[in-house]
Scaffold this motif. Structure first.
Motif, PDB file in Angstrom:
ATOM      1  N   ASN B  32      22.648 -54.695 -38.389  1.00 37.74           N
ATOM      2  CA  ASN B  32      22.908 -53.880 -37.207  1.00 37.74           C
ATOM      3  C   ASN B  32      24.308 -53.299 -37.377  1.00 37.74           C
ATOM      4  O   ASN B  32      25.225 -54.004 -37.812  1.00 37.74           O
ATOM      5  N   TYR B  34      27.575 -50.746 -35.769  1.00 42.93           N
ATOM      6  CA  TYR B  34      28.182 -50.347 -34.497  1.00 42.93           C
ATOM      7  C   TYR B  34      29.414 -49.476 -34.744  1.00 42.93           C
ATOM      8  O   TYR B  34      30.154 -49.698 -35.702  1.00 42.93           O
ATOM      9  N   TYR B  49      25.199 -47.677 -31.651  1.00 44.53           N
ATOM     10  CA  TYR B  49      24.725 -48.766 -32.477  1.00 44.53           C
ATOM     11  C   TYR B  49      23.417 -48.363 -33.126  1.00 44.53           C
ATOM     12  O   TYR B  49      22.717 -47.460 -32.651  1.00 44.53           O
ATOM     13  N   ALA B  94      26.451 -56.657 -37.922  1.00 43.22           N
ATOM     14  CA  ALA B  94      25.984 -57.991 -37.527  1.00 43.22           C
ATOM     15  C   ALA B  94      24.616 -58.214 -38.156  1.00 43.22           C
ATOM     16  O   ALA B  94      23.853 -57.278 -38.381  1.00 43.22           O
ATOM     17  N   GLY B  96      21.216 -59.681 -37.367  1.00 52.63           N
ATOM     18  CA  GLY B  96      20.392 -60.133 -36.263  1.00 52.63           C
ATOM     19  C   GLY B  96      21.205 -60.336 -35.010  1.00 52.63           C
ATOM     20  O   GLY B  96      21.947 -59.465 -34.589  1.00 52.63           O
ATOM     21  N   GLY B  97      21.119 -61.530 -34.441  1.00 54.71           N
ATOM     22  CA  GLY B  97      21.825 -61.800 -33.196  1.00 54.71           C
ATOM     23  C   GLY B  97      23.154 -62.485 -33.353  1.00 54.71           C
ATOM     24  O   GLY B  97      23.683 -63.030 -32.385  1.00 54.71           O
ATOM     25  N   GLY B  98      23.694 -62.480 -34.555  1.00 46.15           N
ATOM     26  CA  GLY B  98      24.952 -63.181 -34.803  1.00 46.15           C
ATOM     27  C   GLY B  98      26.179 -62.418 -34.364  1.00 46.15           C
ATOM     28  O   GLY B  98      26.098 -61.349 -33.766  1.00 46.15           O
ATOM     29  N   GLU B  99      27.319 -62.999 -34.695  1.00 45.21           N
ATOM     30  CA  GLU B  99      28.573 -62.356 -34.342  1.00 45.21           C
ATOM     31  C   GLU B  99      28.773 -61.078 -35.146  1.00 45.21           C
ATOM     32  O   GLU B  99      28.173 -60.881 -36.196  1.00 45.21           O
ATOM     33  N   GLN B 100      29.623 -60.200 -34.606  1.00 45.08           N
ATOM     34  CA  GLN B 100      29.907 -58.942 -35.274  1.00 45.08           C
ATOM     35  C   GLN B 100      31.140 -59.078 -36.156  1.00 45.08           C
ATOM     36  O   GLN B 100      32.095 -59.763 -35.810  1.00 45.08           O
ATOM     37  N   PHE B 102      34.032 -56.783 -38.201  1.00 39.83           N
ATOM     38  CA  PHE B 102      34.633 -55.465 -38.070  1.00 39.83           C
ATOM     39  C   PHE B 102      35.277 -54.975 -39.362  1.00 39.83           C
ATOM     40  O   PHE B 102      35.820 -55.761 -40.147  1.00 39.83           O
ATOM     41  N   GLY B 103      35.260 -53.665 -39.531  1.00 42.69           N
ATOM     42  CA  GLY B 103      35.979 -53.027 -40.610  1.00 42.69           C
ATOM     43  C   GLY B 103      37.453 -52.876 -40.273  1.00 42.69           C
ATOM     44  O   GLY B 103      37.889 -53.225 -39.168  1.00 42.69           O
TER      45      GLY B 103
END
Lengths: 114, 111
Positions: B32, B34, B49, B94, B96-100, B102-103
């Motif tokens: 996923n 964002y 997203y 991310a 699935g449903g895990g934490e995101q 960042f770049g």
């Protein structure tokens, strides 16, 4: 909709003292809670998360957070602060397991003085 | 391990000019993706997203658009920049449903 509040814009602590950065949340159903840290001109770094289970969650760099359902809080803590912990800290909440609707707080600037 | 890249790191563009920011992820598949904007070093605003190639969801109406031409590539664009588009743009991924994750971000200044 879910939301988080970080009531303190700025937290100042002396090196070696314990630190707490506060976060309260609002969500219907079970919350999924996160803490991130951001150093100047950098992206956010993931510190820890609460999904389920023990209310005390341990994360990176010696940080931990305590989930309190009755107070709808998820405060970030560290027993002994370092000058290098000085940064911007963000709390975030997500409802259920929908990863596309994470809401961030406004951030708390932590300054650790030597 | 997974890494996320953003470029350019900084950009100064005149009002009315086009914009293209790129984000790529390595070491994972079907993430996923964002785009966030951070104004004045504070809160993050989710812009777009994507849960798959060609699938884009917009969170706020504005003159920005996003595209996902490849599985691990996410592009933020504008045809004509406004002064209010200035800010720090962050891409995240991310599983699935895990934490995101960042770049490093792109600092955009519109003059």
């Amino acid at each position: 909709a879910q939301s988080v509040a970080q009531p303190e814009d700025q937290v100042n602590v002396a090196e070696g003292n314990p630190l707490t950065v506060k976060c309260t949340y609002s969500v219907s159903g079970n919350p999924y809670l996160f803490w991130y840290v951001q150093y100047p001109n950098r992206g956010l770094q993931f510190l820890l998360k609460y999904i389920t289970g023990d209310n005390l969650v341990k994360g990176s760099y010696g940080f931990e957070a305590e989930f309190n359902k009755s107070q709808t809080s998820f405060h970030l803590k560290k027993p002994s602060a370092l000058v290098s912990d000085s940064a911007l800290y963000f709390c975030a909440v997500r409802r259920f397991y929908n990863n596309n609707d994470m809401r961030f707080g406004a951030g708390t600037r932590l300054t650790v003085k030597p | 391990s997974q890494t996320i890249h953003q470029w350019p790191a900084t950009l100064v563009q005149p009002v009315g000019s086009p914009l293209s920011l790129e984000c790529t992820v390595e070491g994972t598949s079907n993430p996923n993706l964002y785009w966030y904007r951070q104004a004045a070093g504070r809160g993050l605003q989710l812009l777009f997203y994507s849960v798959g190639i060609g699938q884009i969801s917009s969170e706020v109406p504005q003159n920005l658009s996003a595209s996902r031409p490849q599985d691990r590539q996410f592009i933020l664009s504008s045809k004509k920049l406004l002064l209010s588009d200035s800010g720090f743009y962050l891409c995240a991924w991310a599983r699935g449903g895990g934490e995101q994750y960042f770049g490093p971000g792109t600092r955009l200044t519109v003059t």
